[in-house]
Structure formats: structure tokens, C-alpha cells
Scaffold this motif. Structure first.
Motif, mmCIF file in Angstrom:
data_model
loop_
_atom_site.group_PDB
_atom_site.id
_atom_site.type_symbol
_atom_site.label_atom_id
_atom_site.label_comp_id
_atom_site.label_asym_id
_atom_site.label_seq_id
_atom_site.Cartn_x
_atom_site.Cartn_y
_atom_site.Cartn_z
ATOM 1 N N ASN A 81 4.309 2.112 -4.631
ATOM 2 C CA ASN A 81 4.112 2.251 -3.198
ATOM 3 C C ASN A 81 2.644 2.287 -2.822
ATOM 4 O O ASN A 81 2.240 1.701 -1.821
ATOM 5 N N VAL A 82 1.812 2.959 -3.633
ATOM 6 C CA VAL A 82 0.386 3.016 -3.319
ATOM 7 C C VAL A 82 -0.237 1.627 -3.458
ATOM 8 O O VAL A 82 -0.910 1.127 -2.550
ATOM 9 N N ILE A 83 0.022 0.981 -4.598
ATOM 10 C CA ILE A 83 -0.525 -0.365 -4.781
ATOM 11 C C ILE A 83 0.037 -1.304 -3.717
ATOM 12 O O ILE A 83 -0.689 -2.072 -3.086
ATOM 13 N N GLY A 84 1.334 -1.198 -3.495
ATOM 14 C CA GLY A 84 1.975 -2.044 -2.490
ATOM 15 C C GLY A 84 1.337 -1.846 -1.124
ATOM 16 O O GLY A 84 1.078 -2.817 -0.404
ATOM 17 N N PHE A 85 1.045 -0.602 -0.799
ATOM 18 C CA PHE A 85 0.457 -0.324 0.508
ATOM 19 C C PHE A 85 -0.923 -0.959 0.631
ATOM 20 O O PHE A 85 -1.247 -1.614 1.622
ATOM 21 N N PHE A 86 -1.759 -0.774 -0.406
ATOM 22 C CA PHE A 86 -3.120 -1.307 -0.295
ATOM 23 C C PHE A 86 -3.139 -2.830 -0.338
ATOM 24 O O PHE A 86 -3.933 -3.457 0.367
ATOM 25 N N VAL A 87 -2.238 -3.400 -1.093
ATOM 26 C CA VAL A 87 -2.147 -4.868 -1.081
ATOM 27 C C VAL A 87 -1.726 -5.332 0.315
ATOM 28 O O VAL A 87 -2.257 -6.317 0.839
ATOM 29 N N ALA A 88 -0.829 -4.583 0.920
ATOM 30 C CA ALA A 88 -0.386 -4.950 2.264
ATOM 31 C C ALA A 88 -1.549 -4.858 3.257
ATOM 32 O O ALA A 88 -1.739 -5.744 4.089
ATOM 33 N N VAL A 89 -2.320 -3.780 3.151
ATOM 34 C CA VAL A 89 -3.482 -3.634 4.033
ATOM 35 C C VAL A 89 -4.413 -4.828 3.847
ATOM 36 O O VAL A 89 -4.903 -5.421 4.813
ATOM 37 N N LEU A 90 -4.614 -5.191 2.595
ATOM 38 C CA LEU A 90 -5.506 -6.310 2.295
ATOM 39 C C LEU A 90 -4.974 -7.616 2.882
ATOM 40 O O LEU A 90 -5.701 -8.365 3.546
ATOM 41 N N LEU A 91 -3.691 -7.855 2.647
ATOM 42 C CA LEU A 91 -3.121 -9.127 3.094
ATOM 43 C C LEU A 91 -2.965 -9.173 4.614
ATOM 44 O O LEU A 91 -2.670 -10.212 5.192
ATOM 45 N N ASN A 92 -3.150 -8.044 5.250
ATOM 46 C CA ASN A 92 -3.062 -7.991 6.698
ATOM 47 C C ASN A 92 -4.381 -8.385 7.358
ATOM 48 O O ASN A 92 -4.475 -8.494 8.568
ATOM 49 N N GLN A 93 -5.443 -8.552 6.549
ATOM 50 C CA GLN A 93 -6.742 -8.975 7.079
ATOM 51 C C GLN A 93 -6.779 -10.498 7.138
ATOM 52 O O GLN A 93 -6.005 -11.173 6.466
ATOM 53 N N ALA A 94 -7.725 -10.980 7.915
ATOM 54 C CA ALA A 94 -7.920 -12.430 7.935
ATOM 55 C C ALA A 94 -8.631 -12.836 6.651
ATOM 56 O O ALA A 94 -9.735 -12.388 6.384
ATOM 57 N N LEU A 95 -7.955 -13.643 5.842
ATOM 58 C CA LEU A 95 -8.505 -14.010 4.534
ATOM 59 C C LEU A 95 -8.328 -15.502 4.311
ATOM 60 O O LEU A 95 -7.413 -16.111 4.869
ATOM 61 N N PRO A 96 -9.171 -16.085 3.472
ATOM 62 C CA PRO A 96 -8.918 -17.474 3.101
ATOM 63 C C PRO A 96 -7.630 -17.577 2.281
ATOM 64 O O PRO A 96 -7.320 -16.666 1.506
ATOM 65 N N ALA A 97 -6.879 -18.646 2.467
ATOM 66 C CA ALA A 97 -5.641 -18.920 1.721
ATOM 67 C C ALA A 97 -4.638 -17.775 1.830
ATOM 68 O O ALA A 97 -3.911 -17.462 0.893
ATOM 69 N N GLN A 98 -4.581 -17.167 3.007
ATOM 70 C CA GLN A 98 -3.747 -15.976 3.168
ATOM 71 C C GLN A 98 -2.258 -16.245 2.907
ATOM 72 O O GLN A 98 -1.605 -15.501 2.179
ATOM 73 N N GLY A 99 -1.759 -17.321 3.478
ATOM 74 C CA GLY A 99 -0.327 -17.623 3.318
ATOM 75 C C GLY A 99 0.033 -17.826 1.860
ATOM 76 O O GLY A 99 1.050 -17.332 1.375
ATOM 77 N N LEU A 100 -0.830 -18.519 1.160
ATOM 78 C CA LEU A 100 -0.570 -18.800 -0.255
ATOM 79 C C LEU A 100 -0.549 -17.504 -1.068
ATOM 80 O O LEU A 100 0.367 -17.257 -1.861
ATOM 81 N N VAL A 101 -1.553 -16.664 -0.834
ATOM 82 C CA VAL A 101 -1.627 -15.418 -1.591
ATOM 83 C C VAL A 101 -0.421 -14.543 -1.291
ATOM 84 O O VAL A 101 0.165 -13.940 -2.184
ATOM 85 N N ARG A 102 -0.010 -14.515 -0.027
ATOM 86 C CA ARG A 102 1.180 -13.730 0.320
ATOM 87 C C ARG A 102 2.404 -14.198 -0.454
ATOM 88 O O ARG A 102 3.213 -13.394 -0.883
ATOM 89 N N ALA A 103 2.544 -15.500 -0.622
ATOM 90 C CA ALA A 103 3.703 -16.021 -1.356
ATOM 91 C C ALA A 103 3.567 -15.744 -2.848
ATOM 92 O O ALA A 103 4.530 -15.363 -3.520
ATOM 93 N N VAL A 104 2.353 -15.911 -3.368
ATOM 94 C CA VAL A 104 2.124 -15.725 -4.805
ATOM 95 C C VAL A 104 2.399 -14.287 -5.226
ATOM 96 O O VAL A 104 2.966 -14.023 -6.282
ATOM 97 N N VAL A 105 2.017 -13.362 -4.351
ATOM 98 C CA VAL A 105 2.201 -11.946 -4.670
ATOM 99 C C VAL A 105 3.674 -11.631 -4.942
ATOM 100 O O VAL A 105 4.007 -10.718 -5.684
ATOM 101 N N LEU A 106 4.578 -12.428 -4.374
ATOM 102 C CA LEU A 106 6.002 -12.141 -4.542
ATOM 103 C C LEU A 106 6.552 -12.552 -5.900
ATOM 104 O O LEU A 106 7.651 -12.162 -6.279
ATOM 105 N N LEU A 107 5.784 -13.372 -6.635
ATOM 106 C CA LEU A 107 6.287 -13.917 -7.893
ATOM 107 C C LEU A 107 6.961 -12.900 -8.810
ATOM 108 O O LEU A 107 8.077 -13.118 -9.268
ATOM 109 N N PRO A 108 6.301 -11.780 -9.128
ATOM 110 C CA PRO A 108 6.904 -10.866 -10.100
ATOM 111 C C PRO A 108 8.272 -10.362 -9.653
ATOM 112 O O PRO A 108 9.153 -10.125 -10.476
#
Lengths: 294, 406, 276
Positions: A81-108
């Protein structure tokens, strides 16, 4: 609207019936079995009352399984939950390749648990694994470390693999929750001069408090009963260091043909989990009461 | 036109089907599937041969990967859905017999001329429980042979023959081991699996010890066993790290990539080594100076399930599979039929005479319906020993647990 | 307003890369092993990328059995998703719109059912499947999957439905629409994000399920993908290359589905969880 209670029951009936027949009926059978000295090699079991519970709980093994289960559940749920939360905070920012990273994170999360476990067992391998090759070439150790074979490191290693598999689920839910936080509130806090950490604490966390609680309860239940990863990585070893309720129940029932004891462990495990869940609910109630005057 | 043809064919099938259904017995046969061998092709050929010899029987073979075999069988038996005939690991037979799940075949075996002298005695014993015979021995092997990498031993100046004694094995392991270079002497494994138990047993047996004594009580805390366990513990510095989560399969990988000099395996390992680039050889286990190494029996028996409505056909199939001219074609371990074994070993294995001697000398594991519980305790003992705990205390703990089972 | 936007941006990108690395390193290893010839996975020291990448393992992995397993998994998972979501939606609607003690009690029982350890109930369920002559059928797996995923599905959807405005339903009711029509024409369309979220959750769970699939199917042509993985695991060794190649093949379709549905899933879960 379902003003008519009979209409309510009609809507509930199919699901309730199915759960009753396919979960409660077998589970009640298992509860009854836990009061009998049942095993494969003893086709005519006798009623023994609570004796089996006494025997099972009288052994140090049971308490080790209980302690392991709590450590496993608390650590996996907290880290995930802690890691998940901080990754979520990170992915909620404007980032390059955001959509791709969001999808990749789901792999595991989409890989079957058995596959994840075999993959990590290979990564942890003291001679052939990626992790030790890296540590050796970085000069951090001269000899591969046998993470899964040492009772002091095995639980940590198993937890890491489970967190890797589980954190995307939490990240996804928190990401969604963050997107629903009122932008205006955050901007108002920024104008008031609140830094990022204070905004997180004073605005974001209170807004998604409910999501966090629901998510924690859900991951607790799923983690507590999660079997695949531990079974394939260690089978509960070494020296019982990673034996948790689901692996113990499986080993007793299918590995050693001891159905009665497996049932006893099964009932005990529901008791423990229900207790943990009840504690969460109490904590949540206490929390909401405290919050109400605000 | 096409539709017409199809319906004609359907009609033909429909009229033919009842006649076939009346005559044919369909046998459900379950077998453990070894992923490493192409055995299933041979089995298919054998089944066709059986069906040709027995036109009234059709055999349905289901091969099941080892990791799920035990659960599948247990679930099927408990759920009233057992096959007619299946291979049972030697160590399951007593439990299945005690549960009343498999048939006593004593009379059928005698009538068919299947007697103990036609099989390895240890295999025959493993199918026996309380005076009954609950399976026909199918295949056997023995844990363990010490397979060695000739090049690594030569480099370290070790004579392979010296591996047969405790002192020799230890000296060789020490001479080869160079941990910093990732080179190891001996492949010990102690994960939660039966291979852990059989290797530990064989060291105990080779020193004249036992798992259970004559009276059925635990003998692992007696001097002969303690000595063997202490010896195993003394090999730990020469083994790849991670013993407590390592299996024989993991050690094979290290042996095949040239970083391990000696691995413990049954004769089943030979086909893999024959295909590899390694220059290998083997000795029959390891014993103290002056004693003969005694291995632990492994293998499978053909059991017929009590719920089967086709016991006669199943028995005919068991007879067929263990026949001298068939047994060798349907196993990847060694045929349990001794005559078939001699031919099989000569054709498929290096050092057939040595293997034969080791097989005839081997001892079975305890023949108890609660063996799986004993094995679980033994795994824990092995893990305690390999992790450096006090051997006598660990053995005492194991024996207390084993004796508490009764 | 921001002190050092460039430094902040750099830090964020670094963090993004770290997260991607945490996820991708094991996955990269999986792909790497899947491209290695049979004996190379065991080279010391471990090689990060194969010397001579080969698709051998993929060709071996894409055997006829794999296609059968894949089809079985697809049929079982999709059917389970459809049934679970349907039943859960109807039940969740009643749970979210009824204030009766007995209904609250039932909800507690639904949550409790989620806590049952599967290993402890599998033999009794097997006996029921056997009695119903359902072993080695899709039906046995679908029934089991629907049962074990229903509790969470109900819970998720109930939270979601509680968050929907009830004014529309009331208006429709006053206009004379019966409860079934209100449900079908008002509630279901509004609940679509929640439905998709729940469906994806159920899909992921059933796609990976192992224990029931192992127990209820014995014939090779009824196995599902996770159980089929055991074909590569022998008594004494694992065929890593083919196993990892199969794993890559398994994960691709789910990731693709996920990528497409991501938007809905995210919206759905929050709505459910926030009001939970």
C-alpha cells in the motif's frame, strides 16, 4: 427502488443461494470435520470435540504459523500500500510517456502467481540468479547470498516477491482516488503556502481516507489467504520460517493426508482473519467518530 | 453432398457404436509424467500392443505432472472418482491401502504367477502392507549414485574411486572447492522435498543405521545415525550455498554447467548426462571405509483401485506392463521386473552391473501409512543438520516427533 | 510559484525511471530467459541477455496443448466474469438500497465468505461436482470461480451503487416503472464504470486461478493455462526457457485488454471504493 422487501430478497437470492451452496455448505462441512479425528488413512473417524484444537494449538508449530502469517500479511499489505500509494502520486504528475508507464506498472499483477514465484526463485538463486550476479559484480558480496535458504532472510525475500506482484493493484486504486481529489482544494492550499508534504497530509490523505481503508482491508484478506507465491518459492521452509496458514493447510491436507488437522487449521485461520478484519472496522469507526466534529 | 456424406457417416457410427460399447471395457490409467523423457511415445506404443492382445479393452492413459499427482489422486479417491489403475509412489502405498482405496492383489498376483523372486525384493516389499499385496512393482531406482565431473576431479588430483568412502568423498570435495571461483565439491540439497529425505537416509543406512528400529520406534538418534548426520554436516562447506532451498534439480543445473564436481542422483540421471558435453562417471553412493554403500529405494507400483468396476482388465494390464518383454519399454526408471531390468540396464545405462548391485542392496523407506508425516519430520531434521545446528539435539527432536505419531 | 521546476521535473523523471526499473527488471529477466537456448539460463555468471537469442522456446511453447489451454482459460474466465458481474450487480443493488437488519447480516456473511481458505474447502466442493457429474467440464470451473469471486464483486459494486444519485430511480419509479425496469434502464447504464472495474478484477483473478483448475480437471484437453504451466515442471527439474516463453505469451493478451480498459477501470474502482 426496492421499497418492497420481497423484491430485495428476489434480487439477493441468486447470489446468496450460490454462496450458500458452494462456499458455506463446504465450509460448514470443514468446520464439522475439525471436530472429528479425520484423516485419509482413518476412514471411520470418531467425534473428538475440541481435542483436535487442543492438540494443534498445543504445538509450537501452530504459533509459528500464526506469527509468520501475521508478519507476512502485515508486511505485504503495508509495503504494497505504501509503495502503491507513492507510485500513484508519481503517476498522477505530468510525466513523459505517462500512459505507457501506467500500463507497464500493471505487468506484475497480470502474471499468474505461479509464474511470478518461479521467476523470483530463479532471480534469488545463489549461483545462477540475477540478484546475486549483480551484487557480486558490484562488489557488495563475494559469494551469492542464499536468500530463500536462510531462515533469517527467507520471509523477507518472499514478501518482496509478493509486494512486486501486488503493488500495482494498490497503485491503480490510489491513482484513481487521487484523480478524484478536488483540484480547487489543492490549489487553495498551495496559495496558502503549503508545501507538497503538507498538501499531501492536510488535503489529499483526508480526501482519500476511505479508499485507503477499503484497500487495506481488501489486500489484507487477499494476502492472508495467498498461497501460490510462498508455496512455489519455499513450500513454507526453510525450517518452517515461511509457513503460513494457506501453505500449512495445503501441506497437511494434500501433502500428508491429515484432513482433520487441515480443517482445524482452516477454521483457526478464518478466526484469525475475521479478528483482524474486525479490528480494522473498529479502527475505522473510531476514526470516523473522531473526525465527525471537524 | 457434403452434408449427405456426413449424415451417412454419422448413421454408420451410430449403428456401429452400440456393438462396440457392449464389448469394450474402458480402463482409466493414470501415470506420473516425467517432463524430461519422451516416454509417452513408448507408452502409447505399449498400450496399442496391449489393446491388440486384449481386443475387449481400451486403455485411456492420463499422464500427470509430478507436482500435482499426489493432490489429484487424493482428490479423486476422496471424491469417489479414482481411476481403475494408477502408478503409486512406493511411499503412498501403505496409506492408500490403510484407507481402503486400493485392492489387495495377493491372490490375483499368485494366480498370474507374479511372485517376489521375479522382482527386486525392496520393490515387492514396498507394495506390501499388513500381509497383503497392494500393488505390482512397476519401476525402481536407488538414491543415490555419486555422479562426478571427471575433468574437475582430475584437475584437483582426485581419484574417482576414492568417492566411495566417507573420507575420500570429503577429501575430494575439499580439494575441488574454490568458493570464490564459484566451484563446488558436492551438491547437497535440503529443500522441502522427498529427495532430501532419501539422500539423508542413504548416508544413515550406509553406516548401519536406520530410520525406524526393529520395534518401529525412531532410530535416527542412535549412534550410527548421529555419526552419519554429523558427517553430512561436515560436507556443508564444500556445497553450493543455499542448501535449504535447493533440490536435486538445482544441483543438476550446477553440475551441467561445470561448477559442481559431484552430484547425488538416481540412475535416472544418466540419459541427461549422456546428452551433455560433460565427461562423467559414477560410483555407488558413499560409505565409511570397509562398509558397502546402502542406497534408499525409490519407485512406483501399479495399484488397482477398490472402486474400479474393471478389476480383471486392470489386473491384466498390470501383468502386461510388468512383463519381461514390456516392462523396459514403459519406464524411465529401472524396470521392477529383474529380468527386464538386466536387459534395460545393458541397453540404456552405463555400468549396468554396478547399478544392479546397488539396487539389490538398497533399503526401502519405512512402510507405514503415516510415512508422509515421518518424511516431513525428516526433512526438518535434514534442514537442522545442514544449517549447522547441534546434530544430537536435532535428531532427538526428530525422534520425539516421530515416536509421538504412534 | 515553484522553486526549481527543472530540478523538480528531473527528480520526477528519475523516480518514474526507478519505478519502471523495479517493475521491468524481473520481467526483462523473464524475456531474456525465454530467448536463451536450453542450457544457457544456467551459465555462471548469469548473462543479462542471451548470446544467441533464439525463438526456439516460443516455438516449443506454442504447442497445440498451449492453444487448447488458452482457449479453455478464455472461455472459463470470460463466462465467469459475465455471470459474476451479473449476479453481483443484482445483489449489490439490493444490498445498497435496502435497510433491513437481515440484509446487513447477509452482507456480513458475504464478506466472511471471502475469508475461507480454498485448500480447506476444495474436497467437499469436488464431491459436489462429482455428484453433479461436472468434473472435467467448463461448468465446474465457472461455478467455482463465480462463487469465490462473488463476495468481492458484490462488495465493490455495492460501494459503487451507493454513490449513485437515487433521484433518477425515484423519478422513474414515480413515472410507474417497475423495479426491474428501473434496474435495467437507470441503474445499469449509470453503473457501467463500476461494472467494468469489477469485471477486470474478476478477470485477473480467474485468469490466474490454480487450485480449483487443478482439482476439477484431469484430462489434458480441459486444463487452463496456469495448470498447463506444470507441464514444464518435472519431478526433478524445470524447463525454464519454455516456461518463461509461455509466461510471456500468457501475459500479452491480459496486458492488451488492460491497456484498452484502463480508463474505465480506474474510474470504476474509485467510485466504488470512495463510498465503500
Amino acid at each position: 427502488m426496492l421499497r418492497d422487501r420481497w423484491m430485495s430478497f428476489a434480487f439477493l437470492a441468486p447470489a446468496v443461494l450460490l454462496l450458500g451452496v458452494f462456499l458455506y455448505y463446504p465450509m460448514i462441512g470443514t468446520v464439522i470435520e475439525s471436530f472429528y479425528s479425520t484423516s485419509f488413512i482413518n476412514p471411520n473417524p470418531a467425534f473428538v470435540g475440541f481435542k483436535q484444537y487442543e492438540t494443534v494449538m498445543g504445538k509450537a508449530e501452530f504459533w509459528q504459523v500464526l506469527a509468520n502469517s501475521l508478519v507476512w500479511t502485515v508486511c505485504v499489505v503495508a509495503l504494497q500500500n505504501v509503495i502503491g500509494f507513492f507510485v500513484a502520486v508519481l503517476l498522477n504528475q505530468a510525466l513523459p510517456a505517462q500512459g505507457l508507464v501506467r500500463a507497464v506498472v500493471l505487468l506484475p499483477w497480470v502474471l499468474p502467481g505461479v509464474v511470478v514465484a518461479i521467476l523470483w526463485r530463479f532471480m534469488y538463486d545463489p549461483q545462477l540468479g540475477l540478484i546475486n550476479s549483480f551484487l557480486i559484480s558490484a562488489g557488495l558480496t563475494t559469494e551469492g547470498i542464499a536468500w530463500l535458504a536462510d531462515k533469517t532472510t527467507a520471509m523477507g525475500a518472499v514478501i518482496l516477491a509478493a509486494v512486486w506482484k501486488g503493488f500495482p493493484f494498490s497503485a491503480l486504486i490510489y491513482l484513481a482516488a487521487l484523480q478524484s481529489v478536488d483540484r480547487e482544494q489543492i490549489e487553495a492550499a498551495t496559495i496558502d503556502g503549503a508545501g507538497a508534504l503538507r498538501r499531501l497530509r492536510d488535503v489529499v490523505l483526508p480526501a482519500i481516507r476511505n479508499v485507503i481503508l477499503v484497500n487495506v482491508v481488501l489486500t489484507t484478506i487477499l494476502t492472508f489467504n495467498y498461497f501460490d507465491i510462498v508455496w512455489v518459492l519455499t513450500r513454507g521452509g526453510p525450517q518452517g520460517a515461511t509457513d503460513i496458514f494457506p501453505t500449512k493447510i495445503y501441506e497437511l491436507g494434500f501433502g500428508q493426508f491429515r484432513f482433520g488437522e487441515a480443517a482445524t487449521y482452516g477454521v483457526a485461520s478464518i478466526g484469525v482473519l475475521a479478528l483482524v478484519a474486525a479490528l480494522y472496522v473498529l479502527a475505522q469507526r473510531a476514526g470516523s467518530r473522531r473526525r465527525r466534529p471537524v | 453432398m457434403k452434408r449427405l456424406l456426413t449424415s451417412v457417416a454419422m448413421a454408420a457410427l451410430l449403428t456401429a457404436a452400440p456393438a462396440m460399447a457392449q464389448d469394450k471395457t474402458v480402463l482409466q490409467f493414470w501415470d506420473n509424467q516425467q517432463t524430461e523423457s519422451g516416454l509417452s511415445d513408448y507408452q502409447r506404443a505399449a498400450v496399442e500392443r496391449f489393446e491388440a492382445e486384449n481386443p475387449d479393452v481400451t486403455v485411456n492413459v492420463t499422464t500427470i505432472p509430478y507436482p500435482e499427482y499426489q493432490q489429484r489422486l487424493l482428490t479423486a479417491v476422496q471424491g469417489g472418482n479414482a481411476p481403475d489403475i494408477a502408478t503409486l509412489d512406493q511411499i503412498w502405498v501403505a496409506a492408500f491401502a490403510a484407507a481402503g482405496a486400493v485392492e489387495d492383489l495377493s491372490e490375483e498376483a499368485a494366480a498370474a504367477g507374479l511372485t517376489k523372486d521375479k522382482f527386486f525384493p525392496g520393490a515387492w516389499d514396498s507394495a506390501s502392507y499388513e500381509g497383503g499385496l497392494y500393488g505390482i512393482p512397476f519401476n525402481v531406482d536407488v538414491w543415490q549414485f555419486s555422479f562426478y565431473n571427471a575433468a574437475l576431479l582430475q584437475e584437483a588430483g582426485v581419484d574417482p574411486a576414492s568417492l566411495a568412502t566417507w573420507d575420500g568423498l570429503k577429501a575430494a570435495a575439499e580439494a575441488v572447492t574454490d568458493r570464490a571461483a564459484g566451484r563446488f565439491g558436492v551438491g547437497l540439497f535440503g529443500h522441502e522435498g522427498e529427495d532430501t529425505v532419501v539422500v539423508m537416509n542413504s548416508f544413515v543406512f550406509s553406516n548401519g543405521g536406520s530410520v525406524l528400529g526393529e520395534d518401529g520406534s525412531c532410530a535416527l538418534d542412535e549412534p550410527a545415525a548421529i555419526e552419519a548426520l554429523t558427517y553430512l554436516q561436515s560436507l556443508v562447506p564444500y556445497a553450493p550455498q543455499g542448501i535449504l532451498n535447493a533440490s536435486s534439480g538445482d544441483m543438476r543445473q550446477l553440475f551441467l554447467n561445470g561448477s559442481l564436481a559431484i552430484e547425488f542422483w538416481p540412475a535416472l540421471e544418466q540419459p541427461t548426462l549422456q546428452k551433455s558435453a560433460i565427461d562423467w562417471g559414477f560410483v555407488n553412493g558413499t560409505a565409511p571405509e570397509g562398509k558397502t554403500p546402502v542406497g534408499t529405494y525409490g519407485g512406483w507400483n501399479l495399484a488397482i483401485f477398490s472402486a474400479s468396476p474393471n478389476k480383471d482388465a486392470a489386473m491384466r494390464f498390470a501383468e502386461f506392463l510388468t512383463r519381461e518383454d514390456v516392462n523396459g519399454d514403459v519406464v524411465d526408471l529401472v524396470p521392477a521386473n529383474t529380468k527386464a531390468a538386466a536387459a534395460f540396464l545393458a541397453a540404456n545405462r552405463e555400468g549396468p552391473d554396478e547399478i544392479m548391485a546397488h539396487l539389490e542392496n538398497a533399503r526401502p523407506r519405512p512402510l507405514s501409512p503415516r510415512y508422509l508425516e515421518v518424511a516431513d519430520i525428516e526433512v526438518r531434521l535434514a534442514q537442522d543438520v545442514y544449517s549447522g545446528e547441534d546434530v544430537a539435539a536435532a535428531a532427538k527432536k526428530a525422534c520425539d516427533a516421530i515416536d509421538a505419531l504412534n | 510559484m515553484r522553486r526549481a521546476p527543472l530540478a523538480r521535473k528531473a527528480a520526477l523523471v528519475a523516480a518514474e525511471l526507478a519505478v519502471a526499473a523495479f517493475v521491468l527488471v524481473p520481467f526483462f529477466w523473464m524475456v531474456s530467459v525465454s530467448l536463451k537456448p536450453p542450457d544457457e539460463p544456467f551459465a555462471i555468471p548469469a548473462r543479462l541477455w542471451p548470446q544467441d537469442p533464439t525463438f526456439e522456446n516460443y516455438i516449443a511453447a506454442f504447442r497445440p496443448e498451449f492453444r487448447t489451454y488458452f482457449l479453455n482459460s478464455l472461455v472459463v474466465s470470460l463466462t465467469s466474469v459475465a455471470i459474476t458481474v451479473g449476479l453481483a450487480l443484482v445483489a449489490a443493488y439490493a444490498f445498497s438500497r435496502t435497510k433491513l437488519l437481515i440484509v446487513s447480516g447477509l452482507l456480513a456473511l458475504v464478506v466472511l465468505a471471502q475469508m475461507f481458505p480454498h485448500a480447506a474447502i476444495i474436497i467437499p466442493i469436488y464431491k459436489m461436482m462429482r455428484a453433479g457429474d461436472l468434473l472435467n467440464t467448463y461448468a465446474s470451473l465457472i461455478i467455482a470461480y463465480v462463487s469465490v469471486t462473488l463476495p468481492v464483486a458484490i462488495w465493490m459494486l455495492r460501494g459503487f451503487l451507493k454513490g449513485l444519485p437515487q433521484s433518477l430511480e425515484e423519478a422513474a419509479s414515480i413515472d410507474g416503472a417497475g423495479p426491474f425496469r428501473v434496474f435495467r434502464e437507470i441503474v445499469v447504464p449509470l453503473a457501467r464504470p463500476g461494472i467494468i472495474a469489477t469485471a477486470v478484477y474478476v478477470l485477473i483473478v480467474t485468469w490466474q486461478e490454480f487450485l480449483f483448475a487443478l482439482s476439477f480437471t484431469s484430462t489434458r484437453d480441459m486444463r487452463t493455462l496456469p495448470v498447463g504451466m506444470n507441464d514444464f515442471i518435472g519431478q526433478y527439474g524445470i524447463r525454464y526457457g519454455e516456461l518463461m516463453a509461455s509466461s510471456v505469451l500468457i501475459s500479452i493478451p491480459v496486458v492488451a485488454v488492460f491497456y484498452v480498459l484502463q480508463r474505465y477501470f480506474v474510474a470504476g474502482i474509485t467510485a466504488g471504493a470512495v463510498k465503500g
